[in-house]
Motif scaffolding. Structure first.
Motif, PDB file in Angstrom:
ATOM      1  N   SER A  75       6.444  -9.903  20.697  1.00 48.01           N
ATOM      2  CA  SER A  75       5.693  -8.771  21.244  1.00 48.01           C
ATOM      3  C   SER A  75       4.712  -9.235  22.311  1.00 48.01           C
ATOM      4  O   SER A  75       4.544  -8.585  23.346  1.00 48.01           O
ATOM      5  CB  SER A  75       4.937  -8.048  20.117  1.00 48.01           C
ATOM      6  OG  SER A  75       5.834  -7.472  19.196  1.00 48.01           O
ATOM      7  N   LEU A  76       4.067 -10.369  22.068  1.00 47.86           N
ATOM      8  CA  LEU A  76       3.136 -10.922  23.053  1.00 47.86           C
ATOM      9  C   LEU A  76       3.866 -11.346  24.331  1.00 47.86           C
ATOM     10  O   LEU A  76       3.434 -11.036  25.445  1.00 47.86           O
ATOM     11  CB  LEU A  76       2.408 -12.127  22.457  1.00 47.86           C
ATOM     12  CG  LEU A  76       1.174 -11.852  21.591  1.00 47.86           C
ATOM     13  CD1 LEU A  76       0.723 -13.124  20.897  1.00 47.86           C
ATOM     14  CD2 LEU A  76       0.048 -11.277  22.430  1.00 47.86           C
ATOM     15  N   ARG A  82       2.130  -2.056  21.951  1.00 47.85           N
ATOM     16  CA  ARG A  82       2.245  -1.019  20.918  1.00 47.85           C
ATOM     17  C   ARG A  82       2.816  -1.604  19.631  1.00 47.85           C
ATOM     18  O   ARG A  82       2.288  -1.379  18.543  1.00 47.85           O
ATOM     19  CB  ARG A  82       3.136   0.121  21.424  1.00 47.85           C
ATOM     20  CG  ARG A  82       3.275   1.272  20.431  1.00 47.85           C
ATOM     21  CD  ARG A  82       4.086   2.416  21.022  1.00 47.85           C
ATOM     22  NE  ARG A  82       4.210   3.524  20.090  1.00 47.85           N
ATOM     23  CZ  ARG A  82       4.846   4.652  20.366  1.00 47.85           C
ATOM     24  NH1 ARG A  82       5.404   4.828  21.564  1.00 47.85           N
ATOM     25  NH2 ARG A  82       4.922   5.609  19.461  1.00 47.85           N
ATOM     26  N   THR A  83       3.898  -2.358  19.759  1.00 52.62           N
ATOM     27  CA  THR A  83       4.503  -3.005  18.586  1.00 52.62           C
ATOM     28  C   THR A  83       3.576  -4.080  18.032  1.00 52.62           C
ATOM     29  O   THR A  83       3.453  -4.236  16.815  1.00 52.62           O
ATOM     30  CB  THR A  83       5.858  -3.626  18.964  1.00 52.62           C
ATOM     31  OG1 THR A  83       6.726  -2.595  19.442  1.00 52.62           O
ATOM     32  CG2 THR A  83       6.505  -4.292  17.751  1.00 52.62           C
ATOM     33  N   LEU A  84       2.915  -4.809  18.921  1.00 49.65           N
ATOM     34  CA  LEU A  84       1.980  -5.847  18.493  1.00 49.65           C
ATOM     35  C   LEU A  84       0.874  -5.264  17.620  1.00 49.65           C
ATOM     36  O   LEU A  84       0.585  -5.780  16.535  1.00 49.65           O
ATOM     37  CB  LEU A  84       1.371  -6.529  19.718  1.00 49.65           C
ATOM     38  CG  LEU A  84       0.257  -7.544  19.431  1.00 49.65           C
ATOM     39  CD1 LEU A  84       0.844  -8.794  18.791  1.00 49.65           C
ATOM     40  CD2 LEU A  84      -0.490  -7.904  20.711  1.00 49.65           C
ATOM     41  N   VAL A  95      -6.970  -1.672  10.958  1.00 51.07           N
ATOM     42  CA  VAL A  95      -6.574  -1.116  12.250  1.00 51.07           C
ATOM     43  C   VAL A  95      -6.902  -2.138  13.336  1.00 51.07           C
ATOM     44  O   VAL A  95      -8.064  -2.315  13.704  1.00 51.07           O
ATOM     45  CB  VAL A  95      -7.293   0.217  12.534  1.00 51.07           C
ATOM     46  CG1 VAL A  95      -6.863   0.765  13.894  1.00 51.07           C
ATOM     47  CG2 VAL A  95      -6.992   1.229  11.435  1.00 51.07           C
ATOM     48  N   VAL A  96      -5.875  -2.836  13.813  1.00 49.14           N
ATOM     49  CA  VAL A  96      -6.037  -3.852  14.853  1.00 49.14           C
ATOM     50  C   VAL A  96      -5.599  -3.260  16.184  1.00 49.14           C
ATOM     51  O   VAL A  96      -4.494  -2.719  16.298  1.00 49.14           O
ATOM     52  CB  VAL A  96      -5.202  -5.109  14.531  1.00 49.14           C
ATOM     53  CG1 VAL A  96      -5.373  -6.150  15.631  1.00 49.14           C
ATOM     54  CG2 VAL A  96      -5.607  -5.685  13.176  1.00 49.14           C
ATOM     55  N   ARG A  97      -6.468  -3.352  17.175  1.00 47.09           N
ATOM     56  CA  ARG A  97      -6.166  -2.836  18.506  1.00 47.09           C
ATOM     57  C   ARG A  97      -6.437  -3.916  19.551  1.00 47.09           C
ATOM     58  O   ARG A  97      -7.538  -4.439  19.639  1.00 47.09           O
ATOM     59  CB  ARG A  97      -7.008  -1.599  18.809  1.00 47.09           C
ATOM     60  CG  ARG A  97      -6.652  -0.391  17.958  1.00 47.09           C
ATOM     61  CD  ARG A  97      -5.290   0.166  18.356  1.00 47.09           C
ATOM     62  NE  ARG A  97      -4.890   1.299  17.531  1.00 47.09           N
ATOM     63  CZ  ARG A  97      -4.088   1.207  16.478  1.00 47.09           C
ATOM     64  NH1 ARG A  97      -3.614   0.021  16.115  1.00 47.09           N
ATOM     65  NH2 ARG A  97      -3.758   2.280  15.786  1.00 47.09           N
ATOM     66  N   PHE A  98      -5.408  -4.230  20.339  1.00 46.75           N
ATOM     67  CA  PHE A  98      -5.536  -5.239  21.396  1.00 46.75           C
ATOM     68  C   PHE A  98      -5.024  -4.657  22.704  1.00 46.75           C
ATOM     69  O   PHE A  98      -3.995  -3.984  22.745  1.00 46.75           O
ATOM     70  CB  PHE A  98      -4.733  -6.494  21.047  1.00 46.75           C
ATOM     71  CG  PHE A  98      -4.659  -7.483  22.177  1.00 46.75           C
ATOM     72  CD1 PHE A  98      -5.761  -8.241  22.526  1.00 46.75           C
ATOM     73  CD2 PHE A  98      -3.484  -7.641  22.901  1.00 46.75           C
ATOM     74  CE1 PHE A  98      -5.704  -9.141  23.579  1.00 46.75           C
ATOM     75  CE2 PHE A  98      -3.412  -8.541  23.954  1.00 46.75           C
ATOM     76  CZ  PHE A  98      -4.531  -9.291  24.291  1.00 46.75           C
ATOM     77  N   SER A  99      -5.763  -4.921  23.775  1.00 45.26           N
ATOM     78  CA  SER A  99      -5.316  -4.527  25.105  1.00 45.26           C
ATOM     79  C   SER A  99      -5.692  -5.621  26.094  1.00 45.26           C
ATOM     80  O   SER A  99      -6.689  -6.333  25.903  1.00 45.26           O
ATOM     81  CB  SER A  99      -5.945  -3.196  25.532  1.00 45.26           C
ATOM     82  OG  SER A  99      -7.356  -3.300  25.594  1.00 45.26           O
TER      83      SER A  99
END
Length: 215
Positions: A75-76, A82-84, A95-99
């Motif tokens: 995914s990275l 989104r999948t990550l 709830v992990v959120r990365f951008s």
């Protein structure tokens, strides 16, 4: 007839409320400290943590999912955020959120890492690469809470089940623990209190009547 309708709607409302709020918790530290509370729907377990360094609450997945490091790596590599985020949230039960930031729109070099509830290697990497939050908090918040736990500050961790509290302790401490005797899903009625990591583990073990070992 009106009374009957009121009774029917009351039963429906109570049933719907009970179905939604399947898990709840609250904790508070005195002397001007903070407090937290949470209610969660079915499939999630409420978790509340109160410490001298801050308080947090969340609805965590009831069952942590097994996520392979290879899936996260893929995914990275493909910038499939989104999948990550979905897989990391399942792996950590949060709830992990990365951008990616404008300065780093592509992840090029990815170090070795593992995806475990107690291992922050992938989280540390993402925190240095882009914008990362866990249950709405920056990793620096959780890092400060970890330092507070390991140096023996006062803590309260509240959830409906012993294994949820143990998962939170593992995440905060960076250490892996497991239950080798007793029921890991023993229901809990109030916060587990303790000054530091091993006081929390000892009190959880006593209250839930379980034997905990460090792996």
């Amino acid at each position: 007839m009106l009374k009957k309708l009121i009774l029917i709607f009351s039963v429906i409302f109570i049933s719907a409320a009970a179905a939604w709020a399947q898990s709840s918790c609250s904790c508070e530290l005195g002397n001007g400290g903070c407090k937290a509370s949470q209610s969660c729907p079915a499939g999630y377990i409420a978790s509340c943590t109160c410490s001298a360094s801050g308080c947090a609450s969340s609805c965590n997945l009831e069952n942590l999912g097994e996520v392979a490091s290879g899936d996260i790596f893929s995914s990275l590599k493909n910038n499939d955020l989104r999948t990550l985020n979905r897989d990391l949230s399942r792996a950590y039960g949060k709830v992990v959120r990365f951008s990616l930031t404008d300065a780093s729109r592509e992840v090029k070099e990815i170090p070795a890492f593992s995806v475990r509830p107690y291992d922050w290697s992938i989280l540390e990497f993402l925190d240095q690469t882009g914008d990362l939050t866990i249950n709405g908090h920056k990793l620096s918040f959780w890092r400060t809470m970890r330092e507070s736990l390991l140096k023996g500050d006062e803590f309260q961790i509240c959830s409906n089940r012993a294994d949820a509290v143990l998962n939170e302790i593992s995440f905060l401490s960076g250490k892996k623990f497991s239950v080798v005797a007793g029921d890991a899903a023993t229901p809990l009625k109030g916060p587990i209190r303790g000054n530091g990591l091993y006081a929390l583990l000892s009190n959880l073990s006593e209250v839930a009547d379980i034997t905990i070992v460090e792996n």
